[in-house]
Design a protein around this motif. Structure first.
Motif, PDB file in Angstrom:
ATOM      1  N   ALA A 134      52.357  39.233  40.585  1.00 33.18           N
ATOM      2  CA  ALA A 134      51.048  39.583  41.146  1.00 33.18           C
ATOM      3  C   ALA A 134      50.779  38.814  42.428  1.00 33.18           C
ATOM      4  O   ALA A 134      50.246  39.371  43.402  1.00 33.18           O
ATOM      5  CB  ALA A 134      49.945  39.318  40.124  1.00 33.18           C
ATOM      6  N   ALA A 135      51.150  37.547  42.453  1.00 32.84           N
ATOM      7  CA  ALA A 135      50.930  36.737  43.646  1.00 32.84           C
ATOM      8  C   ALA A 135      51.767  37.254  44.812  1.00 32.84           C
ATOM      9  O   ALA A 135      51.289  37.336  45.955  1.00 32.84           O
ATOM     10  CB  ALA A 135      51.266  35.288  43.351  1.00 32.84           C
ATOM     11  N   GLU A 136      53.010  37.604  44.531  1.00 29.91           N
ATOM     12  CA  GLU A 136      53.874  38.110  45.590  1.00 29.91           C
ATOM     13  C   GLU A 136      53.380  39.465  46.097  1.00 29.91           C
ATOM     14  O   GLU A 136      53.380  39.731  47.308  1.00 29.91           O
ATOM     15  CB  GLU A 136      55.308  38.221  45.094  1.00 29.91           C
ATOM     16  CG  GLU A 136      56.305  38.547  46.186  1.00 29.91           C
ATOM     17  CD  GLU A 136      57.740  38.439  45.731  1.00 29.91           C
ATOM     18  OE1 GLU A 136      58.620  38.903  46.490  1.00 29.91           O
ATOM     19  OE2 GLU A 136      57.997  37.916  44.625  1.00 29.91           O
ATOM     20  N   SER A 153      43.166  49.584  42.275  1.00 29.42           N
ATOM     21  CA  SER A 153      42.471  50.862  42.084  1.00 29.42           C
ATOM     22  C   SER A 153      41.835  51.321  43.387  1.00 29.42           C
ATOM     23  O   SER A 153      41.864  52.517  43.717  1.00 29.42           O
ATOM     24  CB  SER A 153      41.408  50.723  40.995  1.00 29.42           C
ATOM     25  OG  SER A 153      42.003  50.433  39.742  1.00 29.42           O
ATOM     26  N   ALA A 154      41.282  50.375  44.131  1.00 30.86           N
ATOM     27  CA  ALA A 154      40.663  50.720  45.420  1.00 30.86           C
ATOM     28  C   ALA A 154      41.703  51.230  46.410  1.00 30.86           C
ATOM     29  O   ALA A 154      41.452  52.181  47.160  1.00 30.86           O
ATOM     30  CB  ALA A 154      39.932  49.504  45.982  1.00 30.86           C
ATOM     31  N   LEU A 155      42.877  50.608  46.426  1.00 35.16           N
ATOM     32  CA  LEU A 155      43.945  51.062  47.313  1.00 35.16           C
ATOM     33  C   LEU A 155      44.419  52.450  46.911  1.00 35.16           C
ATOM     34  O   LEU A 155      44.622  53.321  47.772  1.00 35.16           O
ATOM     35  CB  LEU A 155      45.102  50.068  47.287  1.00 35.16           C
ATOM     36  CG  LEU A 155      46.322  50.426  48.150  1.00 35.16           C
ATOM     37  CD1 LEU A 155      45.930  50.569  49.615  1.00 35.16           C
ATOM     38  CD2 LEU A 155      47.419  49.370  47.971  1.00 35.16           C
ATOM     39  N   ALA A 156      44.585  52.683  45.615  1.00 39.56           N
ATOM     40  CA  ALA A 156      44.991  54.005  45.145  1.00 39.56           C
ATOM     41  C   ALA A 156      43.960  55.057  45.542  1.00 39.56           C
ATOM     42  O   ALA A 156      44.310  56.155  45.994  1.00 39.56           O
ATOM     43  CB  ALA A 156      45.190  53.995  43.630  1.00 39.56           C
ATOM     44  N   ALA A 195      51.051  52.088  39.854  1.00 41.90           N
ATOM     45  CA  ALA A 195      51.841  51.273  38.929  1.00 41.90           C
ATOM     46  C   ALA A 195      51.164  49.942  38.674  1.00 41.90           C
ATOM     47  O   ALA A 195      51.134  49.451  37.531  1.00 41.90           O
ATOM     48  CB  ALA A 195      53.245  51.063  39.489  1.00 41.90           C
ATOM     49  N   TRP A 196      50.603  49.334  39.719  1.00 42.46           N
ATOM     50  CA  TRP A 196      49.890  48.069  39.539  1.00 42.46           C
ATOM     51  C   TRP A 196      48.601  48.263  38.736  1.00 42.46           C
ATOM     52  O   TRP A 196      48.224  47.400  37.944  1.00 42.46           O
ATOM     53  CB  TRP A 196      49.592  47.430  40.889  1.00 42.46           C
ATOM     54  CG  TRP A 196      50.687  46.500  41.297  1.00 42.46           C
ATOM     55  CD1 TRP A 196      51.642  46.691  42.243  1.00 42.46           C
ATOM     56  CD2 TRP A 196      50.953  45.219  40.705  1.00 42.46           C
ATOM     57  NE1 TRP A 196      52.490  45.611  42.284  1.00 42.46           N
ATOM     58  CE2 TRP A 196      52.089  44.696  41.360  1.00 42.46           C
ATOM     59  CE3 TRP A 196      50.344  44.468  39.699  1.00 42.46           C
ATOM     60  CZ2 TRP A 196      52.624  43.455  41.027  1.00 42.46           C
ATOM     61  CZ3 TRP A 196      50.874  43.236  39.365  1.00 42.46           C
ATOM     62  CH2 TRP A 196      52.004  42.737  40.023  1.00 42.46           C
ATOM     63  N   GLY A 236      46.584  45.283  37.221  1.00 38.99           N
ATOM     64  CA  GLY A 236      46.331  44.573  38.470  1.00 38.99           C
ATOM     65  C   GLY A 236      44.879  44.485  38.876  1.00 38.99           C
ATOM     66  O   GLY A 236      44.511  43.644  39.695  1.00 38.99           O
ATOM     67  N   GLY A 237      44.044  45.375  38.345  1.00 33.75           N
ATOM     68  CA  GLY A 237      42.617  45.267  38.589  1.00 33.75           C
ATOM     69  C   GLY A 237      42.091  46.090  39.747  1.00 33.75           C
ATOM     70  O   GLY A 237      42.782  46.957  40.312  1.00 33.75           O
ATOM     71  N   ALA A 238      40.847  45.781  40.122  1.00 35.53           N
ATOM     72  CA  ALA A 238      40.083  46.582  41.072  1.00 35.53           C
ATOM     73  C   ALA A 238      40.745  46.748  42.444  1.00 35.53           C
ATOM     74  O   ALA A 238      40.678  47.840  43.025  1.00 35.53           O
ATOM     75  CB  ALA A 238      38.683  46.000  41.228  1.00 35.53           C
TER      76      ALA A 238
END
Length: 252
Positions: A20-22, A74-77, A63-64, A69-71
């Protein structure tokens, strides 16, 4: 694809914070260096405004989202889905274009490329997103994309061809392996069993090789295959198609 791989690692071990950090660092770099003021992202090279790069980023964001991966993911998708629905897909014809100008208007002439495989691949992704969001417009767009891709299906050879013009006239009648896998994935997701069977049978021809586990990559317009090594790039497409077929069948 790195983001997609990191999402896979995150699903394997949800307690490990490293993927997640990467991934967060990579998205930060994309936002810093590749953001386009007209929305979306620029690509490097001679064709900076492409749908394809956004498609793979959309796949990674979904996938994230599935990996918890969280909000932000989802916002990017959501952003990428809306860019596809509002810019990449022609509202009149339902066809998704590949190359654009800086205002995300589709290019014409030789640059007016439409790839049936990407009609199917975007249909698969937008169908998933639309189902998750309860977005009827996205689900309708996915079906229109699927219908556009099906117009490039050659029933004699049983395959989807490589490329068409924006009016869906055939541009390249040869047929690579990967459009067949995307045809299968989209047909399964959208509940089109007859088309899925055609896609699966067409794909099977590429897997009928003397060496088990190898595949043929390119079918010529006359139905013959080019004699060449199996490129590793198609393994990604094959794996996902087999995974989706196994899910549908309920067995490996």
């Amino acid at each position: 694809f790195v983001l997609l791989a990191l999402a896979g690692l995150a699903q394997i071990d949800r307690a490990d914070p490293a993927p997640a950090a990467e991934a967060e660092a990579i998205v930060g770099r994309l936002a810093k260096d590749f953001r386009h003021r007209g929305g979306g992202f620029r690509e490097t090279g001679d064709a900076p405004f492409q749908a394809n790069a956004h498609m793979h980023l959309f796949e990674a964001a979904l996938a994230w989202e599935g990996a918890g991966g969280g909000a932000p993911w989802s916002a990017l998708a959501d952003e990428l889905a809306e860019l596809a629905l509002g810019r990449f897909i022609d509202e009149r014809t339902g066809v998704l274009h590949e190359f654009f100008d800086g205002r995300w208007a589709p290019l014409a002439g030789e640059a007016g490329l439409v790839e049936p495989g990407h009609q199917f691949e975007w249909a698969w992704l937008l169908g998933q997103w639309g189902a998750a969001r309860g977005d009827a417009a996205a689900r309708a767009a996915a079906r229109r994309l699927f219908a556009a891709g099906r117009k490039a299906f050659d029933p004699i050879r049983g395959v989807a061809v490589n490329a068409v013009w924006p009016d869906l006239a055939i541009r390249d009648a040869s047929a690579r392996l990967w459009p067949q896998t995307e045809h299968l994935k989209a047909a399964l997701l959208l509940g089109e069993p007859a088309a899925a069977l055609e896609a699966a049978n067409g794909l099977a021809a590429y897997l009928d090789t003397p060496q088990a586990g190898a595949w043929r990559e390119r079918m010529a317009a006359d139905g013959s295959f080019l004699e060449e090594p199996s490129p590793a790039t198609s393994l990604y497409h094959l794996y996902l198609a087999i995974r989706e077929l196994a899910r549908f069948a309920g067995k490996p």
